[in-house]
Design a protein around this motif. Structure first.
Motif, PDB file in Angstrom:
ATOM      1  N   GLU A 358      -6.633 -12.350  -3.714  1.00  0.00           N
ATOM      2  CA  GLU A 358      -6.071 -11.159  -4.340  1.00  0.00           C
ATOM      3  C   GLU A 358      -7.150 -10.078  -4.418  1.00  0.00           C
ATOM      4  N   ASP A 371       1.315   3.200  -8.431  1.00  0.00           N
ATOM      5  CA  ASP A 371       2.247   2.105  -8.717  1.00  0.00           C
ATOM      6  C   ASP A 371       1.865   0.866  -7.931  1.00  0.00           C
ATOM      7  N   TYR A 372       2.350  -0.278  -8.402  1.00  0.00           N
ATOM      8  CA  TYR A 372       1.966  -1.559  -7.821  1.00  0.00           C
ATOM      9  C   TYR A 372       3.194  -2.420  -7.566  1.00  0.00           C
ATOM     10  N   LYS A 373       3.075  -3.283  -6.581  1.00  0.00           N
ATOM     11  CA  LYS A 373       4.110  -4.274  -6.343  1.00  0.00           C
ATOM     12  C   LYS A 373       3.851  -5.463  -7.262  1.00  0.00           C
ATOM     13  N   ASP A 374       4.793  -6.401  -7.294  1.00  0.00           N
ATOM     14  CA  ASP A 374       4.673  -7.550  -8.196  1.00  0.00           C
ATOM     15  C   ASP A 374       3.428  -8.391  -7.902  1.00  0.00           C
ATOM     16  N   ASP A 375       2.972  -8.385  -6.639  1.00  0.00           N
ATOM     17  CA  ASP A 375       1.801  -9.185  -6.299  1.00  0.00           C
ATOM     18  C   ASP A 375       0.487  -8.449  -6.559  1.00  0.00           C
ATOM     19  N   THR A 377      -0.488  -5.551  -5.255  1.00  0.00           N
ATOM     20  CA  THR A 377      -0.902  -4.612  -4.213  1.00  0.00           C
ATOM     21  C   THR A 377      -0.423  -3.204  -4.552  1.00  0.00           C
ATOM     22  N   ILE A 379       1.099   0.476  -3.956  1.00  0.00           N
ATOM     23  CA  ILE A 379       2.164   1.087  -3.168  1.00  0.00           C
ATOM     24  C   ILE A 379       1.667   2.413  -2.588  1.00  0.00           C
ATOM     25  N   ASP A 381       2.566   5.617   0.539  1.00  0.00           N
ATOM     26  CA  ASP A 381       3.634   6.173   1.362  1.00  0.00           C
ATOM     27  C   ASP A 381       3.262   6.074   2.837  1.00  0.00           C
ATOM     28  N   THR A 386      -1.430   7.128  -2.188  1.00  0.00           N
ATOM     29  CA  THR A 386      -0.822   6.554  -3.376  1.00  0.00           C
ATOM     30  C   THR A 386      -0.009   7.630  -4.092  1.00  0.00           C
ATOM     31  N   VAL A 398      -3.092  -3.097   0.085  1.00  0.00           N
ATOM     32  CA  VAL A 398      -1.735  -2.583   0.239  1.00  0.00           C
ATOM     33  C   VAL A 398      -0.889  -3.671   0.906  1.00  0.00           C
ATOM     34  N   PRO A 399       0.426  -3.609   0.739  1.00  0.00           N
ATOM     35  CA  PRO A 399       1.279  -4.660   1.324  1.00  0.00           C
ATOM     36  C   PRO A 399       1.174  -4.677   2.852  1.00  0.00           C
TER      37      PRO A 399
END
Length: 545
Positions: A358, A371-375, A377, A379, A381, A386, A398-399
């Motif tokens: 991680e 903003d962040y994803k559940d894992d 990472t 977000i 565009d 960001t 990033v994802p």
């Protein structure tokens, strides 16, 4: 097909032949460029076909310069990239893929040996960009920004640049000499790398350093936690820390029997490193089978050759001293592991956990708009920006797939958009050409040209040594390998169209300029289309036909 194996001209097939000719031409040939699958699959966006053509012609430095337009680390990539370009290579449908990574390594190593340099493409802009992290993504972004005239400053929390290339990839796969020299070349462009500089307050550092933009490229240096009940006497290590300590010359004591929990490439590296440190037994424990492991096949093959054992379909339930309790698993129809209730006991002096990594994004929490994803990472565009204006991110944080090549591609993409953002404009990528598949090719010829293989130390020579195990290609072999390229979708001036046209409607324009059609003579017979091996000609209907 002709029964004469020396006849390379395909006879007309009256059942499948194109529309043919008539009193009025109904179709005409046009030259067209397509996107080769190797270029399309490269996460760094390299123009692979272009530099392979230059290698074919013996123009090694020019070929390297083409690579450097997209990727500042060809010597590194020739060793550690998992070469999806080769997985996509059309030639693999006929015999074997072009060994693209081996040719790239040849060029990268030649550049290091010869001291080839790269210059900036633009005058100084006066703009300053802060880059956080000196891993592959940060180095790539700094390189491309510097070539565009911007001042790139990298803050690196560690004592040396390279990120996971240095601390996550063992030297038997990536020698440090080539890594160091490619980093030094990036610095020679004016990129400033400040070591031992951890960022705790991004906005304050941005303001204090008078930076106009920021690119955050912190690698995945934190190991994921896994809940394994253990007693105090049990010795557990995480794979990232283990590999980092070994790379730094502070190898921990691991004992004679070492268990590694996980099935990815990091698990393979940890097990192979343990063997090199003297472990009599290195046992990988993984809850799925080989078909469902995330590690690449060749990584598992090389590990097995070196004496690493792999215990498939097992999950660790408990560690008590040197005793491991594992449960036997089974794979269901969806490919997921399911417990069976059957248990086994294994012996291990230490357990290395390699269950994923991680990124530490805590220093970004105070930045509004991100903003962040559940894992965890970040977000971003389509421009890698960001939600906070002027702050971009890429690489492991990033994802995306976490590889060196993906990270380098992110750095290049971010640099393009940061460059545009700094001038209050937008970077608009040119539309891609249509992709050409192997079904499009007209390979009326066959060649006896097996892929050149790279030398490799045998398993006995690898034991106890961190010496690089795979060797590079010689110039003759690299040239031969490049000549195996089909030049899919793009004319390479083979004269197939010129020699086959019955109406002399194909006009040669000189070396490097290809051809043109004289439509006053062309009847639309499509022989040129059928003879073009790389599908650089399309047949188009005449208007009103």
């Amino acid at each position: 097909m002709s029964k004469n194996p020396s006849d390379v001209t395909r006879p007309a097939n009256l059942q499948s032949h194109e529309l043919g000719t008539g009193a009025i031409r109904s179709q005409r040939p046009v030259y067209k460029d397509f996107l080769p699958p190797c270029n399309n699959a490269c996460p760094a966006g390299e123009n692979i076909q272009a530099w392979l053509a230059l290698v074919q012609a013996g123009h090694f430095k020019q070929a390297w310069q083409v690579i450097m337009q997209d990727n500042p680390l060809p010597s590194v990539h020739g060793r550690v990239c998992y070469h999806p370009c080769e997985t996509s290579c059309n030639r693999s449908h006929y015999d074997s893929a072009v060994s693209i990574h081996a040719v790239e390594r040849f060029l990268g190593d030649m550049a290091v040996a010869e001291g080839w340099t790269i210059e900036s493409e633009a005058a100084p802009s006066g703009k300053r960009v802060l880059i956080i992290g000196a891993g592959p993504s940060g180095l790539s972004a700094a390189y491309h920004l510097a070539r565009k005239g911007h001042k790139a400053v990298i803050y690196e929390a560690g004592p040396v640049a390279g990120g996971m290339m240095r601390f996550g990839i063992p030297t038997y796969r990536l020698p440090r000499k080539e890594l160091d020299q490619e980093i030094a070349r990036i610095e020679s462009l004016g990129v400033e790398i400040i070591l031992n500089r951890k960022v705790n307050n991004l906005l304050a550092d941005k303001k204090e350093g008078h930076f106009d933009a920021v690119f955050v490229a912190v690698g995945a240096h934190l190991s994921k936690r896994v809940d394994i009940p253990a007693r105090e006497a049990s010795k557990m290590l995480d794979a990232v820390t283990f590999l980092r300590e070994v790379a730094a010359g502070n190898a921990p004591k691991i004992g004679r029997k070492v268990a590694i929990y996980g099935g990815g490439n990091t698990a393979m590296d940890a097990a192979r490193t343990a063997k090199r440190l003297g472990a009599e037994e290195a046992l990988i424990i993984y809850r799925r089978d080989r078909e469902h492991m995330p590690a690449h096949d060749f990584e598992a093959d090389e590990a097995l050759e070196e004496g690493v054992k792999i215990n498939w379909l097992r999950t660790i339930k408990e560690m008590d001293g040197t005793s491991l309790t594992v449960e036997v698993m089974t794979i269901d129809k969806s490919g997921r592991p399911q417990p069976t209730g059957q248990y086994e006991t294994l012996e291990a002096d230490s357990l290395i956990l390699a269950v994923g990594q991680e990124t530490d994004t805590g220093f970004l929490q105070a930045v509004p708009g991100i903003d962040y994803k559940d894992d965890g990472t970040v977000i971003v565009d389509s421009t890698m920006q960001t939600g906070s204006s002027g702050i971009f991110a890429g690489g492991d944080m990033v994802p995306s797939e976490r590889t060196v090549t993906v990270a380098v591609g992110h750095g290049k993409k971010a640099a393009r958009h940061i460059d545009a953002w700094l001038s209050n404009s937008r970077y608009i990528q040119e539309p891609k050409h249509d992709l050409v598949s192997h079904e499009h090719l007209h390979t009326w010829y066959s060649t006896d040209a097996d892929q050149k293989t790279q030398g490799m130390l045998d398993s006995e020579q690898r034991a106890g040594s961190f010496t690089e195990i795979v060797s590079g290609l010689a110039a003759a072999d690299a040239t031969f390998e490049a000549q195996r390229c089909y030049s899919c979708g793009n004319c390479f001036e083979c004269d197939g169209c010129y020699g086959s046209c019955p109406e002399t409607a194909v006009v040669k324009l000189g070396p490097g300029n290809r051809y043109r059609f004289d439509y006053e003579k062309c009847t639309g017979c499509a022989v040129c289309f059928e003879q073009c091996p790389c599908h650089a000609i399309e047949m188009q209907s005449e208007q009103g036909a």
